[in-house]
Write a protein that holds these residues in place. Sequence first.
Motif, PDB file in Angstrom:
ATOM      1  N   CYS A  29      48.820  39.642  45.446  1.00  0.00           N
ATOM      2  CA  CYS A  29      49.652  40.723  43.894  1.00  0.00           C
ATOM      3  C   CYS A  29      48.112  41.323  44.107  1.00  0.00           C
ATOM      4  O   CYS A  29      47.162  41.149  44.932  1.00  0.00           O
ATOM      5  N   GLY A  30      48.193  43.026  43.701  1.00  0.00           N
ATOM      6  CA  GLY A  30      47.030  44.011  43.311  1.00  0.00           C
ATOM      7  C   GLY A  30      47.304  44.756  42.422  1.00  0.00           C
ATOM      8  O   GLY A  30      47.788  44.954  41.265  1.00  0.00           O
ATOM      9  N   SER A  31      45.452  44.330  41.843  1.00  0.00           N
ATOM     10  CA  SER A  31      45.561  45.164  39.975  1.00  0.00           C
ATOM     11  C   SER A  31      43.933  44.375  39.928  1.00  0.00           C
ATOM     12  O   SER A  31      42.818  43.721  41.007  1.00  0.00           O
ATOM     13  N   ASP A  32      43.488  45.758  38.656  1.00  0.00           N
ATOM     14  CA  ASP A  32      42.020  45.546  38.600  1.00  0.00           C
ATOM     15  C   ASP A  32      41.452  45.113  37.749  1.00  0.00           C
ATOM     16  O   ASP A  32      40.615  45.232  36.897  1.00  0.00           O
ATOM     17  N   MET A  33      43.122  45.017  36.446  1.00  0.00           N
ATOM     18  CA  MET A  33      43.264  43.542  35.359  1.00  0.00           C
ATOM     19  C   MET A  33      42.783  42.963  35.598  1.00  0.00           C
ATOM     20  O   MET A  33      44.239  42.177  35.592  1.00  0.00           O
ATOM     21  N   MET A  34      42.251  41.590  35.511  1.00  0.00           N
ATOM     22  CA  MET A  34      42.429  40.056  35.889  1.00  0.00           C
ATOM     23  C   MET A  34      42.866  39.667  34.878  1.00  0.00           C
ATOM     24  O   MET A  34      43.409  38.910  34.964  1.00  0.00           O
ATOM     25  N   SER A  35      42.851  40.315  33.086  1.00  0.00           N
ATOM     26  CA  SER A  35      44.208  39.897  32.085  1.00  0.00           C
ATOM     27  C   SER A  35      45.121  39.903  32.654  1.00  0.00           C
ATOM     28  O   SER A  35      46.216  39.284  32.005  1.00  0.00           O
ATOM     29  N   THR A  49      41.817  43.575  45.046  1.00  0.00           N
ATOM     30  CA  THR A  49      41.126  44.295  43.762  1.00  0.00           C
ATOM     31  C   THR A  49      39.819  44.941  44.377  1.00  0.00           C
ATOM     32  O   THR A  49      39.481  45.279  45.753  1.00  0.00           O
ATOM     33  N   GLY A  50      40.677  45.806  42.943  1.00  0.00           N
ATOM     34  CA  GLY A  50      39.123  47.503  43.684  1.00  0.00           C
ATOM     35  C   GLY A  50      37.549  46.956  43.180  1.00  0.00           C
ATOM     36  O   GLY A  50      36.483  47.274  43.008  1.00  0.00           O
ATOM     37  N   LEU A  51      38.360  45.404  41.777  1.00  0.00           N
ATOM     38  CA  LEU A  51      36.877  45.670  41.016  1.00  0.00           C
ATOM     39  C   LEU A  51      35.857  43.946  41.626  1.00  0.00           C
ATOM     40  O   LEU A  51      36.334  43.553  42.096  1.00  0.00           O
ATOM     41  N   VAL A  52      34.724  44.302  41.552  1.00  0.00           N
ATOM     42  CA  VAL A  52      33.741  43.519  42.095  1.00  0.00           C
ATOM     43  C   VAL A  52      32.451  42.953  40.823  1.00  0.00           C
ATOM     44  O   VAL A  52      31.993  44.016  40.155  1.00  0.00           O
ATOM     45  N   ASN A  53      33.256  41.804  40.490  1.00  0.00           N
ATOM     46  CA  ASN A  53      32.318  41.153  39.390  1.00  0.00           C
ATOM     47  C   ASN A  53      32.591  39.120  39.537  1.00  0.00           C
ATOM     48  O   ASN A  53      33.846  39.203  39.939  1.00  0.00           O
ATOM     49  N   SER A  54      32.224  38.817  39.024  1.00  0.00           N
ATOM     50  CA  SER A  54      32.308  36.695  38.931  1.00  0.00           C
ATOM     51  C   SER A  54      33.719  36.444  38.522  1.00  0.00           C
ATOM     52  O   SER A  54      34.620  35.989  39.029  1.00  0.00           O
ATOM     53  N   GLN A  55      34.493  37.381  37.809  1.00  0.00           N
ATOM     54  CA  GLN A  55      35.637  37.123  36.979  1.00  0.00           C
ATOM     55  C   GLN A  55      36.899  37.572  37.785  1.00  0.00           C
ATOM     56  O   GLN A  55      37.765  36.481  37.814  1.00  0.00           O
ATOM     57  N   VAL A  56      36.563  38.348  38.610  1.00  0.00           N
ATOM     58  CA  VAL A  56      37.765  37.991  39.995  1.00  0.00           C
ATOM     59  C   VAL A  56      37.391  37.072  40.230  1.00  0.00           C
ATOM     60  O   VAL A  56      38.509  36.278  40.499  1.00  0.00           O
TER      61      VAL A  56
END
Length: 118
Positions: A29-35, A49-56
Motif C-alpha cells: 500500500c502507499g499512503s502518507d496518512m497512517m490513520s 510513504t513519504g512520511l518520516v516520523n516514528s509513527q510510521v
Amino acid sequence: MKISTIKDLLEAQVICCEEGLSEHVYSACGSDMMSDVLAYVKDQAVLMTGLVNSQVIRTAEMMDMKCIVFVRSKLPTAEMIELANESGIVLLATTKRLYEACGILYSNGLVGNRAKNV
C-alpha cells in the motif's frame, strides 16, 4: 515478490535489516496518512510513504508489515531506524515519487487489496 526485487525495481537503498531482503511479500500500500493505513489496509506486507516520523514504524509494527519504502528521497531518523531494527522491519529509500513507486510494483505483479466501502 521478494523484498530484494522491490529494492531492485525501485532502485532503492537499504537502510536497515538487510537480512530481510529474502522475505516474500504479497501485497503493498502507499499512503502518507497512517490513520488510513490503520483503518483501511488489511494483510499488507509493504508500506510505501513519504512520511518520516516514528509513527510510521509503529503503524507498520501494528499491521505486521515486513518492509517500509520511503519515497521522494526521504530518509528515516536514527530513532526510526532503531525501532525498525528492533522489529525486524526492512527499511528502503528511493528517489521515486509515491505514485511512480506504486505503479512500478503493481505493474510487476505486487497487488494491493480492494478498499471496502465505508
